[in-house]
Every structure is written in C-alpha cells, then in structure tokens.
Scaffold this active site. Sequence first.
Site, short mmCIF file in Angstrom:
data_model
loop_
_atom_site.label_atom_id
_atom_site.label_comp_id
_atom_site.label_asym_id
_atom_site.label_seq_id
_atom_site.Cartn_x
_atom_site.Cartn_y
_atom_site.Cartn_z
N GLU A 201 63.12 31.31 47.31
CA GLU A 201 63.68 32.57 47.04
C GLU A 201 64.07 33.20 48.41
O GLU A 201 65.37 33.78 48.26
CB GLU A 201 62.25 33.72 46.82
N LEU B 234 49.00 35.03 43.07
CA LEU B 234 49.87 35.85 42.66
C LEU B 234 49.53 37.37 42.51
O LEU B 234 48.36 37.43 42.10
CB LEU B 234 50.30 35.38 41.23
N GLU C 60 41.56 49.42 54.69
CA GLU C 60 42.90 48.69 54.91
C GLU C 60 43.14 48.86 56.56
O GLU C 60 43.14 49.93 57.09
CB GLU C 60 44.11 49.24 54.28
N GLY D 68 60.24 29.57 50.10
CA GLY D 68 61.50 28.87 50.69
C GLY D 68 62.62 29.05 49.84
O GLY D 68 63.85 29.28 50.23
N HIS E 37 70.19 39.90 18.02
CA HIS E 37 71.49 39.09 18.42
C HIS E 37 72.52 39.91 18.98
O HIS E 37 72.61 41.03 18.30
CB HIS E 37 72.00 38.61 17.31
N GLY F 79 58.86 25.48 48.38
CA GLY F 79 58.16 25.93 47.24
C GLY F 79 58.65 27.31 46.81
O GLY F 79 60.08 27.66 47.22
P1 FAD Z 1 46.94 41.10 49.90
O1 FAD Z 1 48.12 41.66 49.20
O2 FAD Z 1 47.20 39.92 50.92
O3 FAD Z 1 46.16 42.12 50.81
C1 FAD Z 1 45.17 42.18 51.57
C2 FAD Z 1 45.07 43.24 52.37
O4 FAD Z 1 43.88 43.11 53.04
C3 FAD Z 1 46.15 43.24 53.42
O5 FAD Z 1 47.00 44.49 53.58
C4 FAD Z 1 45.33 43.09 54.90
O6 FAD Z 1 45.89 44.02 55.97
C5 FAD Z 1 43.98 43.68 54.26
N1 FAD Z 1 42.79 43.05 55.35
C6 FAD Z 1 42.45 41.73 55.27
N2 FAD Z 1 41.42 41.69 56.32
C7 FAD Z 1 40.86 42.95 56.26
C8 FAD Z 1 39.80 43.70 56.93
N3 FAD Z 1 38.77 42.96 57.50
N4 FAD Z 1 39.61 45.00 56.80
C9 FAD Z 1 40.81 45.65 56.12
N5 FAD Z 1 41.63 45.27 55.59
C10 FAD Z 1 41.98 43.79 55.66
N6 FAD Z 1 53.46 37.07 43.96
C11 FAD Z 1 53.80 37.59 42.95
O7 FAD Z 1 53.05 37.68 41.78
N7 FAD Z 1 55.24 37.78 42.75
C12 FAD Z 1 56.02 37.74 43.59
O8 FAD Z 1 57.16 38.05 43.45
C13 FAD Z 1 55.48 37.32 45.01
N8 FAD Z 1 56.30 37.46 46.03
C14 FAD Z 1 55.85 37.28 47.25
C15 FAD Z 1 56.71 37.03 48.40
C16 FAD Z 1 56.26 36.72 49.59
C17 FAD Z 1 57.36 36.91 50.65
C18 FAD Z 1 55.06 36.54 49.71
C19 FAD Z 1 54.43 36.28 51.23
C20 FAD Z 1 53.96 36.66 48.76
C21 FAD Z 1 54.39 36.95 47.44
N9 FAD Z 1 53.50 37.03 46.40
C22 FAD Z 1 54.10 37.30 45.20
C23 FAD Z 1 51.94 36.74 46.43
C24 FAD Z 1 51.40 38.08 46.43
O9 FAD Z 1 51.92 38.86 47.61
C25 FAD Z 1 49.98 37.90 46.73
O10 FAD Z 1 49.48 37.02 45.76
C26 FAD Z 1 49.11 39.09 46.60
O11 FAD Z 1 49.48 40.06 47.78
C27 FAD Z 1 47.82 38.91 46.51
O12 FAD Z 1 46.96 40.16 46.60
P2 FAD Z 1 45.63 40.36 47.20
O13 FAD Z 1 45.09 41.69 46.98
O14 FAD Z 1 44.74 39.36 47.09
O15 FAD Z 1 45.82 40.38 48.86
P1 NAI Z 2 54.25 26.93 48.04
O1 NAI Z 2 52.86 26.29 47.87
O2 NAI Z 2 54.85 27.51 46.92
O3 NAI Z 2 55.08 25.56 48.39
C1 NAI Z 2 54.75 25.07 49.66
C2 NAI Z 2 55.75 23.87 49.52
O4 NAI Z 2 55.75 23.27 51.09
C3 NAI Z 2 55.26 22.64 48.71
O5 NAI Z 2 56.31 22.21 48.00
C4 NAI Z 2 54.70 21.66 49.52
O6 NAI Z 2 54.70 20.48 48.96
C5 NAI Z 2 55.56 21.79 50.65
N1 NAI Z 2 54.97 21.33 51.94
C6 NAI Z 2 53.67 21.52 52.20
N2 NAI Z 2 53.46 20.94 53.57
C7 NAI Z 2 54.85 20.60 54.08
C8 NAI Z 2 55.15 20.09 55.22
N3 NAI Z 2 54.56 19.73 56.53
N4 NAI Z 2 56.45 19.58 55.29
C9 NAI Z 2 57.60 19.72 54.53
N5 NAI Z 2 57.01 20.57 53.31
C10 NAI Z 2 55.62 20.85 53.18
O7 NAI Z 2 54.10 27.91 49.28
P2 NAI Z 2 55.15 28.99 49.81
O8 NAI Z 2 56.55 28.66 49.27
O9 NAI Z 2 54.65 29.01 51.12
O10 NAI Z 2 54.43 30.06 48.95
C11 NAI Z 2 52.94 30.46 49.13
C12 NAI Z 2 52.49 31.09 48.09
O11 NAI Z 2 53.10 32.60 48.02
C13 NAI Z 2 52.95 30.81 46.64
O12 NAI Z 2 52.35 29.65 46.30
C14 NAI Z 2 52.75 31.89 45.59
O13 NAI Z 2 51.60 31.72 45.20
C15 NAI Z 2 53.17 33.16 46.56
N6 NAI Z 2 54.39 33.69 46.31
C16 NAI Z 2 54.99 33.80 45.11
C17 NAI Z 2 56.08 34.24 44.58
C18 NAI Z 2 56.42 34.62 43.37
O14 NAI Z 2 55.62 34.62 42.53
N7 NAI Z 2 57.79 34.65 42.91
C19 NAI Z 2 56.99 34.54 45.79
C20 NAI Z 2 56.84 34.06 47.03
C21 NAI Z 2 55.30 33.73 47.38
#
Ligand code: FAD
Ligand code: NAI
Length: 463
Positions: free
Chosen positions: A184, A317, A34, A182, A442, A179
């Site tokens: 949340e 996710l 990491e 945006g 209930h 999406g």
């Molecule tokens: P990541 O969590 O992205 O982890 C990858 C790691 O690899 C990082 O720490 C990075 O530093 C490391 N890494 C990359 N390249 C290298 C390298 N070459 N060497 C060493 N380390 C490296 N998902 C949900 O299910 N529920 C949610 O509520 C939710 N909320 C979210 C809110 C936000 C604002 C965002 C941005 C995402 C959210 N997601 C949510 C999505 C979720 O965070 C991701 O789906 C998840 O983290 C993916 O897990 P991963 O293990 O694939 O990668």
């Molecule tokens: P998203 O894919 O959910 O939504 C992106 C939105 O942007 C779409 O509605 C798309 O039509 C729109 N869009 C694309 N290009 C555009 C443009 N040029 N101008 C205006 N609108 C445009 O992506 P988001 O919200 O960035 O999240 C990324 C991912 O992170 C999610 O798909 C999800 O997998 C993960 N995530 C999951 C959460 C959860 O599980 N609760 C919370 C936050 C993130």
Amino acid sequence: MAENFDLIVIGSGPGGYVCAIRAAQLGMKVACVEKRATLGGTCLNIGCIPSKALLQSSENYEELTHGFKDHGINVEGISLDLARMQARKGEVVTANTKGIEFLFKKNKITWLKGEAKFTGPNAIEVAGEAYTAKHIVIATGSDSVPLKGVEVDEKRIVTSTGALELDKVPGHIVVIGGGVIGLELGSVWRRLGAEVTVVEFLDRITPGLDNEISKAFQQILTKQGFKFKLGHKVTGATVNGEQVTLTVEPAKGGDAETITADIVLLSIGRYAYTAGLNLEAAGVATDERGRVKVDAHFTTNVPGVYAIGDVIAGPMLAHKAEEEGVALAETLAGQRGHVNYGAIPSVVYTWPEVAAVGQTEEELKEAGMAYKVGKFPFMANGRARAMGAMDGFVKLLADQETDKLLGAHIVGPDAGALIAECVTAIEFGASAEDVARICHAHPTLSEVVKEAALAVDGRPIHI
Ligand code: FAD
Ligand code: NAI
C-alpha cells in the site's frame, strides 16, 4: 478512594472505542484509557485512515498524470504539492479522531488520559490516579516488528508511521516485506514518482492470500513499475548521510549484495503491544508470541479481565477488532455476543484492490476438501472496459458436494466494495448457485462476481 467504573477499556483503537461505545449504549458506566494525545488508536492516527488518505491523493495524481490522456483529456502544467497533500491527510485524521471524541461525549464515556498500568486484577493506575472496575478490557493494539541490523530512525529507515510523513518524494524506496503495508505505502510513493523495490523473504508476496490471486497481483504491480526481490532477506542497513546501504542475502543462503536507497520502509509485520501495562500485577497470561491469551468469549485467565483486537490472536484488522469490541460489550451485558471468524474480509487498498473472504484454495487442499472453482476476468466485463480497468479476476470456491460458498478472492477494480456481497453470501451460508441466480445491475463490476458464480457450474455467459 479509587474511582470505580462498570467497565474500563485500555486503548481507544477500533477495538477499544467501539467496545466502550457499545457498553455505554447498554447502560454501563464506562471509561477508556488512551495515552496518545488523540483517540482512535493506530487505525485512525497512523494506520488505516492516513494511509487511505494518501492512497486516494496519489491515485488522483497518477490518474491525472497517466490515466486521462487515453480518455481524450489533455492536462498540462500538473505539479505536485506534497505539503498540501500531507496537510490534507492530517485534516482527514483530525476529523476522524475528533469524531471519536464527540462520540465519547455523546455516550458519556470518560476518557482517562495517560498510560494505564495494572496494580491488581481489577485495578489500574493512570497518571498517578487509581481506578477500579468490574470489567477491564485490554485493547492496546500492536506495533511494528523490528529487524536486527535495521535501526529505525523514522527519517531514512522508517516504519509505516514515518512512511506516512515523508516531506519529499524519495528517488528510491526499498520496502522490506511484501505484505499489506509495504504494497500500500509502496504504491503511494511509486505513484508520486519513486522507484520501489520490495525485498521479500518468501518466494511470494502477500502470504495470507490465495496463491493464484497473489501471483496475478504481483504481475500487475510489476507492470506498474514495482521491482520485486523475492526469496531474499535484509541483514543490515547503514545510513550514510542522505542514503541507506542495505545488505541483502538470498533467504536460503548464498552471496550477499548491497542495494542503496533514499528511504527504507520496514514492514515485516506487527506484534501484540503490552509494554508498560504491567500485566504481571494482574497475573494476565500471554502466549509464545506475546499475545494476550483469551477464550472464545475474550476472557483472559484472570476473571474480569478481557482482551480484544490486535493484542490477541487473529487477523490484525480494524473491523475484526470492532466486531470483537461489540461482541464483548454485549456478552458483558448478558447478551450473546458472537464473531464469525470465517466471514471476516480483508482488503489491500492498492490499485487494483485485492479482497478476500473465507478459505483459500491452498487451505481447502490442506484440509482435504473437495471443491469447485469459478473464475471470471474483469477483461470480459463491459463496465470494467468502459472504466479502462480490466486487470484482475474474481475467483470463487464452492463445496464440490453441496455447492456452499467457501471462499471468494478478488483482484481487480473496487475489489474492496465487491467483496461485501461475498461476505454476505458466506455469512448466510449461500451456495454459488444462490449468487449466480441473484440479479446484478448492468453494467456494473458486480456482474463479474455473478459470472464467477455461474462459472462454478461451468456456465458463464460472457466468456
Ligand atoms: P490500536 O488501534 O493499535 O489501538 C490501541 C491503542 O491503545 C493505541 O492508541 C495506544 O496508544 C493505546 N495504548 C496502548 N497501551 C496503552 C496503555 N498502557 N495505556 C493507554 N493506552 C494504551 N486495518 C484494516 O482493517 N484496514 C486498513 O486499511 C488498515 N490499514 C492499516 C495501515 C497501517 C499503516 C497500519 C499500521 C495498520 C493498518 N490496519 C488496517 C490495522 C489496524 O490499524 C489495526 O488492526 C487496528 O488499529 C487494531 O485496533 P486495536 O483497537 O486492537 O488497537
Ligand atoms: P504482513 O504480515 O502483511 O507482511 C509482512 C511481510 O514481510 C510478509 O510477506 C513476510 O513474509 C515478510 N517478511 C517477514 N520477515 C521478513 C524479513 N526479515 N525480510 C523480508 N521479508 C520479511 O505485515 P505488514 O505489511 O507489516 O502489515 C502488518 C499488518 O497490518 C498486516 O498483517 C495487517 O494485519 C495490518 N494492515 C492491514 C491493512 C489493510 O487491511 N488494508 C493495511 C496495512 C496493514
């Protein structure tokens, strides 16, 4: 001599750290690389966990400022201490990331600190040291998609990372992309007092969700004060001191207009992150969207190299990444790891929440499947009334012929918790009738799921 492991996982997000722990449980000698200063990946550091901490805090604030009066509770002198709210979020994140560090120690997993770079098919380099492994897992996650003309500085023009760190409530925040991120993070700042405008390219928000649910969700958010500019795209952004001026154009062509904002949140999706990995040295192939190509067992085109999580195809996710991590570790240990992609829930953690599992009505139509629909509103549920949370409904989709549950879609209070029952039902191949005949306590919100299942057969009781 290069140090050798049974398994090296690159990335410690929910995919990587869970894979590492499960493999260690199964007796492998495991290392996880990491480059971030703390473990847990996007999810724990800058994603799921900090966003849910701020969603909870801002929900408490809104409840106190707007929700209590109706209950006969008068509260005066409320004030917002944003610095404390942000500090609490930081504490929640630290507790979680330290928790993974503890689990690594407990499972004797070596944390290799630094960026991993492939030097060959079964070899990597981290901080100048060479390592080899029988199996290498790429779990490097994802990053925010950039937009031409909108230069992110994480101060005025931010991605989710900057939007989680604001030290002042913006007067007006423009969200690009309607999406999950945006809506949340837009909710967080709206609850704390910002005006929120969402500019969305399509003519609907949350494209992956069932259309009817999406529409109802948008109406509820509009009632809360969200403004939506659907069918529009942002083509440029200029920062002038404290303000940003955005150029916005109709997606299908037409006259451009300008909108000013204090903060712009760019949230138009995420892309698979492989920068710096030097995939070429291993010969690992990616697809047209830069995602690592894998087969049904997470194997890349290079034997001994695998990939899971956001860096491969499928929903981005955390729980999807975790399931893949477990399935892969078990497969590598000679077991039969498996992920049922038809039963992966998704939840939007706004108020009310939105949750879904299985197929949408549009997907069933497209597949030419005959289906039945059962719907039931929270308005007709005693507990929802007692809570004062009547917005939304449950929608179940079942096979016309066999009654097998094909999809469940909820917009309403605690949708994220309620969807668990539907996930279980789908995983077990249940029919709508099975769900309808299960006794639900209930008064609980879960009765809305039961009533929707009864409605599939046209016999709901309370409507
Ligand atoms: P990541 O969590 O992205 O982890 C990858 C790691 O690899 C990082 O720490 C990075 O530093 C490391 N890494 C990359 N390249 C290298 C390298 N070459 N060497 C060493 N380390 C490296 N998902 C949900 O299910 N529920 C949610 O509520 C939710 N909320 C979210 C809110 C936000 C604002 C965002 C941005 C995402 C959210 N997601 C949510 C999505 C979720 O965070 C991701 O789906 C998840 O983290 C993916 O897990 P991963 O293990 O694939 O990668
Ligand atoms: P998203 O894919 O959910 O939504 C992106 C939105 O942007 C779409 O509605 C798309 O039509 C729109 N869009 C694309 N290009 C555009 C443009 N040029 N101008 C205006 N609108 C445009 O992506 P988001 O919200 O960035 O999240 C990324 C991912 O992170 C999610 O798909 C999800 O997998 C993960 N995530 C999951 C959460 C959860 O599980 N609760 C919370 C936050 C993130």
